[in-house]
Design a protein around this motif. Structure first.
Motif, short mmCIF file in Angstrom:
data_model
loop_
_atom_site.label_atom_id
_atom_site.label_comp_id
_atom_site.label_asym_id
_atom_site.label_seq_id
_atom_site.Cartn_x
_atom_site.Cartn_y
_atom_site.Cartn_z
N ALA A 9 0.83 -1.21 0.00
CA ALA A 9 0.00 0.00 0.00
C ALA A 9 0.86 1.26 0.00
N ALA A 10 2.08 1.16 0.55
CA ALA A 10 2.98 2.31 0.61
C ALA A 10 3.60 2.63 -0.74
N GLY A 11 3.50 1.72 -1.69
CA GLY A 11 4.06 1.95 -3.02
C GLY A 11 5.26 1.06 -3.27
N PRO A 12 5.82 1.17 -4.46
CA PRO A 12 6.94 0.30 -4.82
C PRO A 12 8.20 0.64 -4.03
N SER A 13 9.04 -0.36 -3.82
CA SER A 13 10.28 -0.15 -3.08
C SER A 13 11.28 0.61 -3.96
N ASP A 14 12.33 1.12 -3.33
CA ASP A 14 13.37 1.83 -4.07
C ASP A 14 14.02 0.93 -5.11
N GLU A 15 14.24 -0.33 -4.73
CA GLU A 15 14.86 -1.27 -5.66
C GLU A 15 13.95 -1.55 -6.85
N SER A 16 12.65 -1.69 -6.59
CA SER A 16 11.69 -1.89 -7.68
C SER A 16 11.69 -0.71 -8.63
N ARG A 18 14.19 1.41 -9.12
CA ARG A 18 15.47 1.44 -9.84
C ARG A 18 15.42 0.50 -11.04
N ILE A 19 14.91 -0.68 -10.81
CA ILE A 19 14.79 -1.66 -11.90
C ILE A 19 13.80 -1.17 -12.94
N ALA A 20 12.69 -0.63 -12.50
CA ALA A 20 11.67 -0.13 -13.43
C ALA A 20 12.20 1.03 -14.26
N ARG A 21 13.02 1.91 -13.65
CA ARG A 21 13.60 3.02 -14.41
C ARG A 21 14.56 2.50 -15.48
N MET A 61 9.16 14.91 -21.05
CA MET A 61 9.69 13.56 -21.25
C MET A 61 10.09 12.94 -19.90
N ALA A 62 10.72 13.73 -19.03
CA ALA A 62 11.14 13.22 -17.72
C ALA A 62 9.93 12.78 -16.90
N ARG A 63 8.86 13.59 -16.92
CA ARG A 63 7.64 13.22 -16.19
C ARG A 63 7.03 11.95 -16.76
N ALA A 64 6.98 11.86 -18.08
CA ALA A 64 6.39 10.68 -18.72
C ALA A 64 7.22 9.42 -18.40
N LEU A 65 8.53 9.54 -18.42
CA LEU A 65 9.38 8.40 -18.09
C LEU A 65 9.20 7.97 -16.64
N GLU A 66 9.12 8.93 -15.75
CA GLU A 66 8.96 8.60 -14.33
C GLU A 66 7.60 7.95 -14.08
N LEU A 67 6.57 8.47 -14.72
CA LEU A 67 5.24 7.87 -14.59
C LEU A 67 5.25 6.43 -15.11
N ARG A 68 5.89 6.22 -16.24
CA ARG A 68 5.99 4.88 -16.82
C ARG A 68 6.77 3.93 -15.90
N ALA A 69 7.84 4.44 -15.28
CA ALA A 69 8.63 3.63 -14.34
C ALA A 69 7.79 3.23 -13.13
N HIS A 70 6.99 4.15 -12.62
CA HIS A 70 6.11 3.83 -11.48
C HIS A 70 5.08 2.79 -11.87
N GLN A 71 4.52 2.89 -13.07
CA GLN A 71 3.57 1.90 -13.54
C GLN A 71 4.24 0.54 -13.69
N GLU A 72 5.45 0.53 -14.22
CA GLU A 72 6.21 -0.71 -14.39
C GLU A 72 6.52 -1.35 -13.04
N ALA A 73 6.84 -0.52 -12.04
CA ALA A 73 7.18 -1.04 -10.71
C ALA A 73 5.98 -1.63 -10.00
N LYS A 74 4.79 -1.15 -10.34
CA LYS A 74 3.57 -1.64 -9.69
C LYS A 74 3.09 -2.99 -10.23
N THR A 75 3.49 -3.30 -11.46
CA THR A 75 3.02 -4.56 -12.05
C THR A 75 3.72 -5.73 -11.39
N PRO A 76 2.95 -6.77 -11.03
CA PRO A 76 3.56 -7.91 -10.33
C PRO A 76 4.42 -8.78 -11.23
#
Length: 76
Positions: A9-16, A18-21, A61-76
């Motif tokens: 619920a707190a969100g993706p971990s830092d490691e997640s 980093r990998i998603a980015r 572009m930076a905002r879009a990339l960060e949003l995409r990374a957060h979405q990627e980190a949330k997927t199981p």
């Protein structure tokens, strides 16, 4: 079990994130054929921190990339 639910619920971990980015970088730069200067600037970026605007990377572009990374980190 309760700790895992609270952590999720707190969100993706830092490691997640980093990998998603890193995954987002590869998907964006290698698959979309962005200019070489932009790809170099993004690769030089520390993947443990959010994407930021720079000389060759726009704020949009930076905002879009960060949003995409957060979405990627949330997927199981």
């Amino acid at each position: 079990m309760a700790r895992r639910k609270a952590a999720r619920a707190a969100g993706p971990s830092d490691e997640s994130l980093r990998i998603a980015r890193t995954i987002t970088y590869y998907q964006t730069c290698l698959d979309a054929a962005v200019p070489h200067e932009t790809a170099r600037e993004l690769w030089a970026h520390d993947m443990t921190h959010p994407f930021e605007a720079g000389e060759h990377v726009s704020a949009t572009m930076a905002r879009a990339l960060e949003l995409r990374a957060h979405q990627e980190a949330k997927t199981p």
